[in-house]
Design an enzyme around this catalytic site. Structure first.
Site, PDB file in Angstrom:
ATOM      1  N   PHE A   1       0.853  -1.188   0.000  1.00  0.00           N
ATOM      2  CA  PHE A   1       0.000   0.000   0.000  1.00  0.00           C
ATOM      3  C   PHE A   1       0.886   1.235   0.000  1.00  0.00           C
ATOM      4  O   PHE A   1       1.679   1.441   0.916  1.00  0.00           O
ATOM      5  CB  PHE A   1      -0.947   0.057   1.199  1.00  0.00           C
ATOM      6  CG  PHE A   1      -1.856   1.251   1.125  1.00  0.00           C
ATOM      7  CD1 PHE A   1      -3.038   1.199   0.400  1.00  0.00           C
ATOM      8  CD2 PHE A   1      -1.503   2.451   1.717  1.00  0.00           C
ATOM      9  CE1 PHE A   1      -3.858   2.319   0.292  1.00  0.00           C
ATOM     10  CE2 PHE A   1      -2.322   3.582   1.610  1.00  0.00           C
ATOM     11  CZ  PHE A   1      -3.501   3.510   0.897  1.00  0.00           C
ATOM     12  N   ASP A  12       9.255   2.970   1.954  1.00  0.00           N
ATOM     13  CA  ASP A  12       8.089   3.796   2.291  1.00  0.00           C
ATOM     14  C   ASP A  12       7.816   3.670   3.791  1.00  0.00           C
ATOM     15  O   ASP A  12       7.289   2.665   4.254  1.00  0.00           O
ATOM     16  CB  ASP A  12       6.880   3.327   1.464  1.00  0.00           C
ATOM     17  CG  ASP A  12       5.630   4.169   1.735  1.00  0.00           C
ATOM     18  OD1 ASP A  12       5.620   4.938   2.724  1.00  0.00           O
ATOM     19  OD2 ASP A  12       4.663   4.044   0.956  1.00  0.00           O
ATOM     20  N   LYS A  24       2.243  11.085   7.116  1.00  0.00           N
ATOM     21  CA  LYS A  24       1.431  10.834   8.319  1.00  0.00           C
ATOM     22  C   LYS A  24       1.940  11.554   9.569  1.00  0.00           C
ATOM     23  O   LYS A  24       1.715  12.746   9.699  1.00  0.00           O
ATOM     24  CB  LYS A  24       1.260   9.328   8.509  1.00  0.00           C
ATOM     25  CG  LYS A  24       0.417   8.741   7.374  1.00  0.00           C
ATOM     26  CD  LYS A  24      -0.174   7.379   7.619  1.00  0.00           C
ATOM     27  CE  LYS A  24      -1.190   7.058   6.526  1.00  0.00           C
ATOM     28  NZ  LYS A  24      -0.894   5.877   5.737  1.00  0.00           N
TER      29      LYS A  24
HETATM   30  C1  LIG Z   1      -1.040   6.018   4.192  1.00  0.00           C
HETATM   31  C2  LIG Z   1       0.110   5.547   3.380  1.00  0.00           C
HETATM   32  C3  LIG Z   1       0.470   6.194   2.178  1.00  0.00           C
HETATM   33  C4  LIG Z   1      -0.377   7.285   1.565  1.00  0.00           C
HETATM   34  O1  LIG Z   1      -0.479   8.410   2.336  1.00  0.00           O
HETATM   35  P1  LIG Z   1      -1.659   9.478   2.025  1.00  0.00           P
HETATM   36  O2  LIG Z   1      -1.318  10.635   2.923  1.00  0.00           O
HETATM   37  O3  LIG Z   1      -2.943   8.810   2.389  1.00  0.00           O
HETATM   38  O4  LIG Z   1      -1.577   9.810   0.587  1.00  0.00           O
HETATM   39  C5  LIG Z   1       1.605   5.770   1.533  1.00  0.00           C
HETATM   40  N1  LIG Z   1       2.330   4.757   1.993  1.00  0.00           N
HETATM   41  C6  LIG Z   1       2.028   4.101   3.143  1.00  0.00           C
HETATM   42  C7  LIG Z   1       2.903   2.988   3.617  1.00  0.00           C
HETATM   43  C8  LIG Z   1       0.899   4.463   3.860  1.00  0.00           C
HETATM   44  O5  LIG Z   1       0.551   3.783   4.963  1.00  0.00           O
END
Ligand SMILES: *Cc1c(COP(=O)(O)O)cnc(C)c1O
Length: 401
Positions: free
Chosen positions: A141, A226, A255
């Site tokens: 994700f 990520d 986040k």
């Molecule tokens: C939430 C998330 C994203 C995307 O972030 P948004 O602010 O919702 O665009 C990307 N990578 C990971 C691992 C995430 O948990």
């Protein structure tokens, strides 16, 4: 006076139906607690998918935000500002990186990283034009843009949104051999989460990321991790990569970087990768704005001042132990690291959604992910007493027949 149902009806009437929220209408938050419009109190075990790791409305973040908004909130990158440079420096020093490119949301930062590694592939590695390949991991994700969902293995994320972007190859998460086999002379990068959050707090085999890092180095391939959800204390370290002693070519942050108050994201990377950007090659109107930058600096400082990594380790171990002490036929597996725990529910006995609905009724907010997993990821400021408050209610739901 409007009741909960009125707000839900209003949202249902005027909003696009792209979420399936629990039937709770929140109006106030403080620390680990949330309140709904009826005055009912809840323990937040979700932290807005880790965005609220510092707790709701942390007083020092709020005062930083108010100070900055009264000075200068937004001016665009058409000019310099007196906050962003310190933000970039703080992120780089805390993550061991050389340069940072600030954006706003996680998905934008992932897109930024994709651009960086592709450009590096052409300009530095010498991959023929438009042939660059990026290796990703299955069940990943990384956000919801067209570029990102192009390499999603979740059909719900893709259905009806094609055509998709080419240039991605997916290999099983945690399988270093498959990853190495997928590398070709046109591979510019590997992009992965260190632990898969949305997939259900899926931990790779120990040593996997370290192996991936070695494979990338050997094959002249960039490693981009990520850490949007796993980073900034969630797993008990600033970066989850640190558990494996890996320093990738770039990390993606988001986040919790915004302290639960504001969207702030970015890519921090090593010079050899980040130097592919030149004026005009990438940008964002709000990226690096003084308001977000000031909040992010304070959010990073608070990781140390509030000892959020240590708290995540200690309270995570305590929460895990308490969960393990619950004798429930519904729970197939308890896994995770720090205050990032997935309860795998046996689908023959109960649905994760049902459990989350029952927990919400008792005042504990969580959210199911992928039908079978209940995610427990409270703000990192949670105390033992607050965990006990939650555990009593979790035990009640998991042991009722
Ligand atoms: C939430 C998330 C994203 C995307 O972030 P948004 O602010 O919702 O665009 C990307 N990578 C990971 C691992 C995430 O948990």
């Amino acid at each position: 006076m409007m009741e909960s149902q009125d707000y839900m009806d209003l949202e249902d009437r005027w909003g696009a139906h792209n979420y399936h929220p629990l039937p709770v209408v929140l109006c106030r938050g403080e620390g680990v607690w949330l309140w709904d419009v009826t005055g009912k109190k809840y323990l937040d075990m979700m932290s807005a998918y880790s965005a609220v790791s510092h707790g709701h409305s942390h007083p020092r973040l709020v005062s930083t935000m108010i100070d900055q908004v009264n000075r200068l909130a937004m001016c665009s990158r058409a000019y310099h500002n007196d906050v962003m440079p310190r933000f970039l420096e703080t992120v780089c020093k805390m993550t061991g990186m050389d340069r940072m490119l600030p954006m706003n949301t996680g998905a934008e930062a992932v897109e930024t990283a994709i651009k960086a590694v592709r450009r590096w592939g052409y300009q530095v590695k010498g991959i023929p034009t438009d042939q660059a390949e990026i290796i990703v991991t299955s069940q990943n994700f990384h956000g919801r843009t067209i570029g990102i969902i192009s390499f999603s293995s979740d059909k719900d994320y893709q259905k009806g949104f094609g055509p998709f972007l080419a240039g991605f190859k997916s290999v099983p998460f945690g399988d270093a051999i498959a990853l190495e086999k997928a590398i070709t002379p046109n591979t510019c990068a590997v992009l992965t989460e260190p632990i898969q959050g949305e997939a259900g707090i899926v931990m790779p085999p120990k040593g996997w990321l370290k192996q991936v890092s070695a494979i990338c180095k050997k094959n002249n391939v960039m490693l981009v991790v990520d850490e949007v959800q796993s980073g900034l204390g969630r797993t008990g370290k600033i970066l989850a990569c640190e558990h494996e002693d890996v320093s990738p070519d770039a990390v993606i942050l988001g986040k919790a970087l915004g302290g639960g108050l504001f969207p702030v994201s970015g890519v921090a990377g090593k010079r050899h990768l980040m130097d592919v950007f030149n004026p005009g090659s990438h940008g964002s109107t709000f990226g690096g704005n003084p308001l977000g930058a000031a909040i992010a600096i304070k959010a990073l400082e608070l990781l140390e001042e509030d000892q959020l990594c240590e708290r995540s380790q200690e309270m995570g171990a305590y929460l895990t132990k308490q969960l393990q002490s619950i004798d429930s036929k519904m729970v197939k597996d308890i896994r995770g690291i720090g205050l990032w725990i997935g309860l795998e529910i046996n689908p023959k006995i109960a649905a994760a959604r049902q459990i989350c609905e029952k927990l919400a009724k008792l005042g504990v907010l969580s959210k199911e992910t992928h039908e079978t997993v209940v995610r427990l990821a409270p703000p990192l400021v949670i105390t033992k007493e607050e965990i006990d408050w939650g555990i009593n209610r979790i035990r009640q739901v998991l042991t009722e027949s």
